[in-house]
Design an enzyme around this catalytic site. Structure first.
Site, PDB file in Angstrom:
ATOM      1  N   SER A 310     -28.251  26.916  -9.983  1.00 23.22           N
ATOM      2  CA  SER A 310     -28.982  25.653 -10.148  1.00 23.22           C
ATOM      3  C   SER A 310     -28.199  24.445  -9.616  1.00 23.22           C
ATOM      4  CB  SER A 310     -29.324  25.486 -11.639  1.00 23.22           C
ATOM      5  OG  SER A 310     -30.260  24.467 -11.834  1.00 23.22           O
ATOM      6  N   ASP A 321     -24.413  22.286   4.001  1.00 28.87           N
ATOM      7  CA  ASP A 321     -25.307  21.779   5.046  1.00 28.87           C
ATOM      8  C   ASP A 321     -24.723  20.553   5.752  1.00 28.87           C
ATOM      9  OD1 ASP A 321     -26.990  23.779   4.363  1.00 28.87           O
ATOM     10  OD2 ASP A 321     -28.661  22.514   3.727  1.00 28.87           O
ATOM     11  N   LYS A 335     -31.101  30.124  -7.914  1.00 27.25           N
ATOM     12  CA  LYS A 335     -32.136  29.465  -8.727  1.00 27.25           C
ATOM     13  C   LYS A 335     -32.535  28.171  -8.017  1.00 27.25           C
ATOM     14  CE  LYS A 335     -33.112  27.499 -13.297  1.00 27.25           C
ATOM     15  NZ  LYS A 335     -33.141  26.051 -13.003  1.00 27.25           N
TER      16      LYS A 335
END
Length: 411
Positions: A310, A321, A335
């Site tokens: 999460s 990224d 998740k």
């Protein structure tokens, strides 16, 4: 027809009538009621006017006929209905909280409570409650509790057979300034001692940090609760003051937490740009971005494992990224859903999945996780240990190795 045959014939007919009446009463009680309530129409209705009517009928049968009538509470039956109701959504993250469970949930997310300040654990093999780690500076530490202490009694009452959650919530925790006495068995010197502790307001440490060799900063984050951003910022500032040349953030076994907290922490590290975005079932998109006021410009490594979930994945996904750090460890939990808590009028609450989240590059990681840039696991036999020594922690040592290489390239 002989008298005997007449008698048997009458007996069979009589029993059949009784059986029919019994079946109508017990399996068609509602039908009879409908007939009686609508005198004059001579129509027997089938079915229910509402789902609530059916539930009421079921409860009536339980009240009337259930043999173990003293073994249940009606309120508990309804609580079970609410839990089962949401359970049929087949979403493990959408759940019902009883009033007590919601109170505990609020304590967990605020990371503050009134008590003694120690992590306790339940030992399955010995079925005993054990002090795992008193918080530094807490009443538990000041009173002299040590890791490994076995709790035998609380205020002279045995806790044998009681649930750990009940012992902690109802016996050990309490108002600030009140006292509690734990009867302890300490295996290290085979002693039994009583320790009196004065309760206080406890802020749960969710962040710890230290400076490793070669000026490598290390921050471990165990959750993303309301106090976590402040603790993280304090740790980051301290390591910067001490001259860290690179930073390792350890998110292993971190189950996640509050979305707004992880966004604030990511904003401390990332350059200007997208951190995460969510989409609800209507396709409505919300996004959180980092500004250009703060960013971490030194080498960065993030440690993750299969239990990093999460909010941990939001932070590691944004770092990956953006390209500002290297992810080391194993593929994360996966998740990619966002939940929101809706309090109910009686003090209970429901937590409902309301959206999916995506990493800045548009990756939906639910069920897939985030793959590390450098994959390394720890030996299987060490995964069951509560504490792994640094020299055995292959993931930690790889993170240090990667960091040293990055620092060398920077120079």
């Amino acid at each position: 027809m002989t008298e005997k045959r007449k008698f048997m014939h009458g007996l069979v007919i009589g029993m059949a009538i009784i059986l029919v009446i019994d079946v109508i009463y017990f399996s068609g009680k509602k039908l009879i009621q409908n007939f009686e309530h609508e005198k004059g129409y001579q129509v027997i209705k089938s079915g229910y006017h509402s789902r609530e009517e059916k539930l009421h009928d079921i409860l009536s049968y339980v009240d009337d006929r259930y043999y173990f009538e003293n073994d249940y509470a009606e309120d508990d039956l309804y609580e079970g209905v609410y839990q089962g109701f949401l359970g049929e959504l087949r979403d493990p993250y959408t759940v019902y909280y009883t009033k007590k469970e919601y109170e505990e949930f609020q304590v967990d997310t605020s990371a503050t409570y009134e008590g003694i300040g120690s992590i306790v654990t339940y030992q399955k093999d010995t079925q005993q409650l054990m002090i795992l780690s008193p918080f530094i500076g807490s009443p538990a530490e000041k009173a002299g509790l040590l890791p490994g202490d076995i709790i035998r009694k609380v205020d002279n009452e045995s806790i044998q057979g009681l649930k750990m959650e009940d012992v902690v919530a109802n016996m050990i925790r309490g108002k600030r300034g009140t006292k509690v006495t734990l009867s302890i068995y300490r295996a290290s010197d085979n002693s039994n001692i009583d320790i009196e502790i004065t309760r206080d307001v406890i802020t749960v440490p969710t962040v710890s940090h230290e400076m490793l060799e070669d000026n490598i900063g290390y921050i471990r984050v165990t959750g993303f609760e309301e106090v976590t951003y402040d603790q993280f910022k304090e740790a980051l500032d301290d390591l910067n003051l001490k001259g860290q040349e690179g930073l390792i953030i350890d998110l292993r076994n971190n189950p996640g937490g509050l979305l707004n907290i992880v966004i604030e922490m990511a904003d401390e590290l990332l350059p200007e740009g997208l951190i995460v975005y969510t989409e609800d079932k209507e396709g409505y998109r919300e996004q959180a971005s980092s500004d250009d006021l703060r960013k971490f410009t030194k080498p960065l490594v993030v440690l993750v494992n299969e239990n990093s979930a999460s909010a941990s994945e939001i932070l590691s996904g944004a770092i990956k990224d953006s390209g500002i750090g290297t992810i080391v460890g194993t593929t994360t939990f996966g998740k990619g859903l966002v939940q929101r808590v809706f309090p109910l009028e009686d003090g209970s609450a429901i937590k409902v999945t309301i959206a999916k989240y995506y990493t800045p590059n548009g990756n939906y990681i639910h069920g897939k996780g985030i793959e590390p840039d450098v994959e390394i696991d720890i030996p299987e036999e060490l995964k069951k240990k509560l504490v792994i020594e640094r020299e055995q922690d292959t993931q930690f040592n790889k993170a240090v190795e990667v960091m040293k290489e990055k620092i060398t390239k920077e120079k």
